[in-house]
Design a protein around this motif. Structure first.
Motif, PDB file in Angstrom:
ATOM      1  N   VAL A   1       0.796  -3.175   7.861  1.00 28.86           N
ATOM      2  CA  VAL A   1       0.216  -2.356   6.793  1.00 28.86           C
ATOM      3  C   VAL A   1      -0.644  -3.223   5.880  1.00 28.86           C
ATOM      4  O   VAL A   1      -0.983  -2.837   4.773  1.00 28.86           O
ATOM      5  CB  VAL A   1       1.322  -1.646   5.967  1.00 28.86           C
ATOM      6  CG1 VAL A   1       2.039  -0.600   6.806  1.00 28.86           C
ATOM      7  CG2 VAL A   1       2.323  -2.645   5.407  1.00 28.86           C
ATOM      8  N   SER A   2      -0.996  -4.430   6.365  1.00 31.83           N
ATOM      9  CA  SER A   2      -1.704  -5.380   5.503  1.00 31.83           C
ATOM     10  C   SER A   2      -3.212  -5.148   5.491  1.00 31.83           C
ATOM     11  O   SER A   2      -3.918  -5.666   4.641  1.00 31.83           O
ATOM     12  CB  SER A   2      -1.414  -6.819   5.929  1.00 31.83           C
ATOM     13  OG  SER A   2      -2.038  -7.114   7.158  1.00 31.83           O
ATOM     14  N   GLU A   3      -3.719  -4.366   6.455  1.00 33.42           N
ATOM     15  CA  GLU A   3      -5.156  -4.092   6.417  1.00 33.42           C
ATOM     16  C   GLU A   3      -5.463  -2.728   7.022  1.00 33.42           C
ATOM     17  O   GLU A   3      -5.335  -2.527   8.211  1.00 33.42           O
ATOM     18  CB  GLU A   3      -5.959  -5.202   7.120  1.00 33.42           C
ATOM     19  CG  GLU A   3      -5.330  -5.734   8.380  1.00 33.42           C
ATOM     20  CD  GLU A   3      -6.118  -6.881   9.005  1.00 33.42           C
ATOM     21  OE1 GLU A   3      -6.840  -7.583   8.288  1.00 33.42           O
ATOM     22  OE2 GLU A   3      -6.011  -7.037  10.221  1.00 33.42           O
ATOM     23  N   GLY A   4      -5.848  -1.785   6.150  1.00 31.77           N
ATOM     24  CA  GLY A   4      -6.323  -0.475   6.604  1.00 31.77           C
ATOM     25  C   GLY A   4      -5.291   0.373   7.315  1.00 31.77           C
ATOM     26  O   GLY A   4      -4.157   0.499   6.858  1.00 31.77           O
ATOM     27  N   ILE A   5      -5.689   0.916   8.448  1.00 30.53           N
ATOM     28  CA  ILE A   5      -4.841   1.861   9.179  1.00 30.53           C
ATOM     29  C   ILE A   5      -3.572   1.173   9.687  1.00 30.53           C
ATOM     30  O   ILE A   5      -3.647   0.126  10.332  1.00 30.53           O
ATOM     31  CB  ILE A   5      -5.614   2.439  10.392  1.00 30.53           C
ATOM     32  CG1 ILE A   5      -6.877   3.153   9.923  1.00 30.53           C
ATOM     33  CG2 ILE A   5      -4.739   3.378  11.203  1.00 30.53           C
ATOM     34  CD1 ILE A   5      -7.799   3.580  11.052  1.00 30.53           C
ATOM     35  N   PRO A   6      -2.386   1.728   9.370  1.00 31.89           N
ATOM     36  CA  PRO A   6      -1.142   1.134   9.877  1.00 31.89           C
ATOM     37  C   PRO A   6      -1.195   0.972  11.397  1.00 31.89           C
ATOM     38  O   PRO A   6      -1.552   1.912  12.112  1.00 31.89           O
ATOM     39  CB  PRO A   6      -0.070   2.151   9.474  1.00 31.89           C
ATOM     40  CG  PRO A   6      -0.643   2.859   8.287  1.00 31.89           C
ATOM     41  CD  PRO A   6      -2.117   2.907   8.524  1.00 31.89           C
ATOM     42  N   THR A   7      -0.875  -0.225  11.863  1.00 28.24           N
ATOM     43  CA  THR A   7      -1.034  -0.539  13.276  1.00 28.24           C
ATOM     44  C   THR A   7       0.279  -1.042  13.862  1.00 28.24           C
ATOM     45  O   THR A   7       0.882  -1.967  13.319  1.00 28.24           O
ATOM     46  CB  THR A   7      -2.112  -1.640  13.430  1.00 28.24           C
ATOM     47  OG1 THR A   7      -3.308  -1.167  12.814  1.00 28.24           O
ATOM     48  CG2 THR A   7      -2.394  -1.952  14.887  1.00 28.24           C
ATOM     49  N   ILE A   8       0.701  -0.427  14.951  1.00 28.79           N
ATOM     50  CA  ILE A   8       1.953  -0.856  15.599  1.00 28.79           C
ATOM     51  C   ILE A   8       1.673  -2.104  16.423  1.00 28.79           C
ATOM     52  O   ILE A   8       0.891  -2.090  17.366  1.00 28.79           O
ATOM     53  CB  ILE A   8       2.541   0.268  16.475  1.00 28.79           C
ATOM     54  CG1 ILE A   8       2.966   1.429  15.569  1.00 28.79           C
ATOM     55  CG2 ILE A   8       3.707  -0.259  17.315  1.00 28.79           C
ATOM     56  CD1 ILE A   8       3.792   2.501  16.227  1.00 28.79           C
TER      57      ILE A   8
ATOM     58  N   GLY B   1       0.427   9.465   7.851  1.00 34.67           N
ATOM     59  CA  GLY B   1      -0.839  10.198   7.964  1.00 34.67           C
ATOM     60  C   GLY B   1      -1.643   9.738   9.156  1.00 34.67           C
ATOM     61  O   GLY B   1      -1.978  10.500  10.031  1.00 34.67           O
ATOM     62  N   GLU B   2      -1.924   8.447   9.227  1.00 27.65           N
ATOM     63  CA  GLU B   2      -2.631   7.923  10.402  1.00 27.65           C
ATOM     64  C   GLU B   2      -1.990   6.606  10.820  1.00 27.65           C
ATOM     65  O   GLU B   2      -1.380   5.912  10.008  1.00 27.65           O
ATOM     66  CB  GLU B   2      -4.119   7.735  10.112  1.00 27.65           C
ATOM     67  CG  GLU B   2      -4.367   6.884   8.877  1.00 27.65           C
ATOM     68  CD  GLU B   2      -5.849   6.662   8.601  1.00 27.65           C
ATOM     69  OE1 GLU B   2      -6.684   7.032   9.441  1.00 27.65           O
ATOM     70  OE2 GLU B   2      -6.149   6.091   7.550  1.00 27.65           O
ATOM     71  N   ALA B   3      -2.141   6.290  12.082  1.00 26.65           N
ATOM     72  CA  ALA B   3      -1.604   5.033  12.626  1.00 26.65           C
ATOM     73  C   ALA B   3      -2.178   4.848  14.016  1.00 26.65           C
ATOM     74  O   ALA B   3      -2.663   5.797  14.627  1.00 26.65           O
ATOM     75  CB  ALA B   3      -0.087   5.085  12.701  1.00 26.65           C
ATOM     76  N   ARG B   4      -2.152   3.615  14.503  1.00 25.88           N
ATOM     77  CA  ARG B   4      -2.664   3.338  15.855  1.00 25.88           C
ATOM     78  C   ARG B   4      -1.838   2.227  16.492  1.00 25.88           C
ATOM     79  O   ARG B   4      -1.077   1.535  15.816  1.00 25.88           O
ATOM     80  CB  ARG B   4      -4.135   2.939  15.795  1.00 25.88           C
ATOM     81  CG  ARG B   4      -4.348   1.733  14.891  1.00 25.88           C
ATOM     82  CD  ARG B   4      -5.763   1.210  14.918  1.00 25.88           C
ATOM     83  NE  ARG B   4      -5.734  -0.179  14.462  1.00 25.88           N
ATOM     84  CZ  ARG B   4      -6.516  -1.147  14.917  1.00 25.88           C
ATOM     85  NH1 ARG B   4      -7.402  -0.905  15.854  1.00 25.88           N
ATOM     86  NH2 ARG B   4      -6.427  -2.367  14.437  1.00 25.88           N
TER      87      ARG B   4
ATOM     88  N   PRO C   1       0.810  -1.212   0.000  1.00 23.24           N
ATOM     89  CA  PRO C   1       0.000   0.000   0.000  1.00 23.24           C
ATOM     90  C   PRO C   1       0.853   1.277   0.000  1.00 23.24           C
ATOM     91  O   PRO C   1       2.025   1.242   0.378  1.00 23.24           O
ATOM     92  CB  PRO C   1      -0.824  -0.111   1.289  1.00 23.24           C
ATOM     93  CG  PRO C   1      -0.142  -1.120   2.130  1.00 23.24           C
ATOM     94  CD  PRO C   1       0.659  -1.992   1.239  1.00 23.24           C
ATOM     95  N   GLU C   2       0.230   2.366  -0.410  1.00 20.51           N
ATOM     96  CA  GLU C   2       0.905   3.671  -0.521  1.00 20.51           C
ATOM     97  C   GLU C   2       1.578   4.068   0.795  1.00 20.51           C
ATOM     98  O   GLU C   2       2.710   4.549   0.819  1.00 20.51           O
ATOM     99  CB  GLU C   2      -0.136   4.715  -0.942  1.00 20.51           C
ATOM    100  CG  GLU C   2       0.436   5.942  -1.606  1.00 20.51           C
ATOM    101  CD  GLU C   2       1.438   5.638  -2.721  1.00 20.51           C
ATOM    102  OE1 GLU C   2       2.491   6.296  -2.732  1.00 20.51           O
ATOM    103  OE2 GLU C   2       1.196   4.736  -3.563  1.00 20.51           O
ATOM    104  N   GLN C   3       0.873   3.831   1.910  1.00 27.31           N
ATOM    105  CA  GLN C   3       1.437   4.230   3.214  1.00 27.31           C
ATOM    106  C   GLN C   3       2.740   3.484   3.511  1.00 27.31           C
ATOM    107  O   GLN C   3       3.659   4.028   4.109  1.00 27.31           O
ATOM    108  CB  GLN C   3       0.426   3.944   4.329  1.00 27.31           C
ATOM    109  CG  GLN C   3      -0.692   4.964   4.373  1.00 27.31           C
ATOM    110  CD  GLN C   3      -1.949   4.345   4.920  1.00 27.31           C
ATOM    111  OE1 GLN C   3      -2.277   3.208   4.570  1.00 27.31           O
ATOM    112  NE2 GLN C   3      -2.661   5.063   5.763  1.00 27.31           N
ATOM    113  N   ALA C   4       2.790   2.225   3.058  1.00 29.00           N
ATOM    114  CA  ALA C   4       4.005   1.435   3.278  1.00 29.00           C
ATOM    115  C   ALA C   4       5.164   2.013   2.474  1.00 29.00           C
ATOM    116  O   ALA C   4       6.308   2.041   2.947  1.00 29.00           O
ATOM    117  CB  ALA C   4       3.764  -0.018   2.891  1.00 29.00           C
TER     118      ALA C   4
END
Ligand code: AMP
Ligand code: MG
Length: 350
Positions: A189-196, A212-215, A85-88
């Protein structure tokens, strides 16, 4: 099996040769421990199922705990990640090579032995020059968890690796003490909002700034059994010394008083006591073996010394360790995440 330990320095011809030899060991399905900027890794060819299996054997690692695949250039990501994905891309642009691992949907090239049966794959491009050189020499895809016996503190020096892996693997590359000392930040980054999924040197704020966003993975919150952590490895007791580790939390004056009284009692009861303080507080402790983990003025020093100090206390046969805590917003989050797990969530409020 004899374990050869080879010192490497980046520029020397001999080091280049050693890395080539190590690369051949990897290509032929063997294991090599090597330095990265986070901790020492135990490497095998990530695309060879039998080789990946050897990692689990040498570490005594539960087979459902997937391995991180290390690459040395961006182009190789497409061979193992099905969807980027773009975020990755933004995160890789900013933090690779470096202490960031990302979880992607895997391609067929990656065997389930490497991913612990999952359809996703964890990927990192480390920045340590010896690690990058070894990945290239080893065929481009090295599966490498931390090079410790499963459950023990991760190795930050080659001799820590030797303590755990002597006789079990053919080769250890010794690149001296590592720079960061705590494992990579894992971002799904495999599903939706990047998650730590695992905190590390790269913080939530840093990920948010770039992606941009992450949780944070809700399963990371201490000890909540109803929400399991998404990274399979985060559910196991980990990073733990042989001694009982107890964290003491509160204002620094109160913490020091509490640790002194706990240490006094334990000593009286005949237990051998260790204390983890800082450069600022160490002189205030009166009982047991007192060690400074670093200075509160520079938390990176604390991260770098954490695992080494736990191993030193084990070497000294300590029964119980009382430690100050370090829950500050930056790398403190990662430090506390590891310490809480090492302590089995034993925390005393002062
Ligand atoms: P280590 O290599 O010892 O630092 O551990 C690797 C960590 O990455 C463990 O906590 C694993 O559970 C986690 N991990 C690796 N692959 C995946 C994946 N596909 N999905 C979620 N977590 C993963
Ligand atoms: Mg590990």
């Amino acid at each position: 099996m004899e374990t050869v330990i080879i010192k490497i320095k980046n520029t020397e011809m001999e080091s280049q040769k050693a890395i080539q030899t190590a690369g051949e060991v990897i290509r032929s399905g063997g294991l090599v421990a090597f330095p990265t900027e986070t901790v020492y890794g135990l490497g095998a060819d990530a695309l060879n199922p039998q080789a990946a299996h050897k990692i689990y054997e040498a570490k005594g690692r539960p087979s459902d705990n997937p391995l991180i695949v290390h690459i040395s250039n961006w182009e190789d990501l497409g061979k193992i990640a099905a969807n980027v994905p773009e975020q990755a891309k933004k995160l890789a642009d900013k933090f690779w090579p470096g202490p960031l691992t990302m979880i992607f949907e895997k391609t067929k090239a990656v065997p389930f032995e490497t991913t612990g049966g999952l359809k996703t794959v964890a990927v990192r491009m480390p920045s340590h020059p010896a690690a990058l050189a070894l990945i290239k020499a080893g065929g481009g895809f090295i599966a490498a968890p931390s090079a410790n016996t499963s459950g023990k503190p991760s190795p930050t020096q080659a001799r820590h690796v030797a303590e755990d892996m002597q006789g079990k693997i053919p080769m250890i590359l010794d690149g001296g003490p590592v720079g960061i000392g705590i494992e990579s930040t894992i971002v799904d980054v495999s599903e939706g909002i990047p998650t730590i999924l695992r905190p590390g040197y790269i913080t939530l704020d840093m990920v948010r700034e770039t992606a941009g966003e992450a949780r944070m993975d809700p399963g990371l919150s201490a000890g909540d059994v109803n929400i399991p952590p998404k990274a399979p490895g985060m559910k196991y007791k980990h990073y733990a010394p042989d001694a009982d580790l107890i964290l003491v939390e509160g204002a620094s004056r109160n913490v020091q008083e509490k640790i002194n009284s706990l240490a006094k009692e334990a000593s009286k009861a005949g237990r051998s006591v260790g204390i983890i303080g800082t450069d600022e507080s160490c002189c205030n402790y009166q009982y047991g073996i007192v060690k400074s983990i670093g200075t509160r003025k520079d938390e990176d020093t604390i991260a770098r010394h954490l695992y080494g100090i736990l191993r030193e206390f084990d070497g000294q046969g300590v029964d119980v360790i009382y430690s100050e805590s370090f829950s500050t917003p930056g790398i403190g989050q990662a430090i506390m995440n590891r310490m809480l797990k090492a302590a089995g969530y034993q925390v005393i409020k002062a």
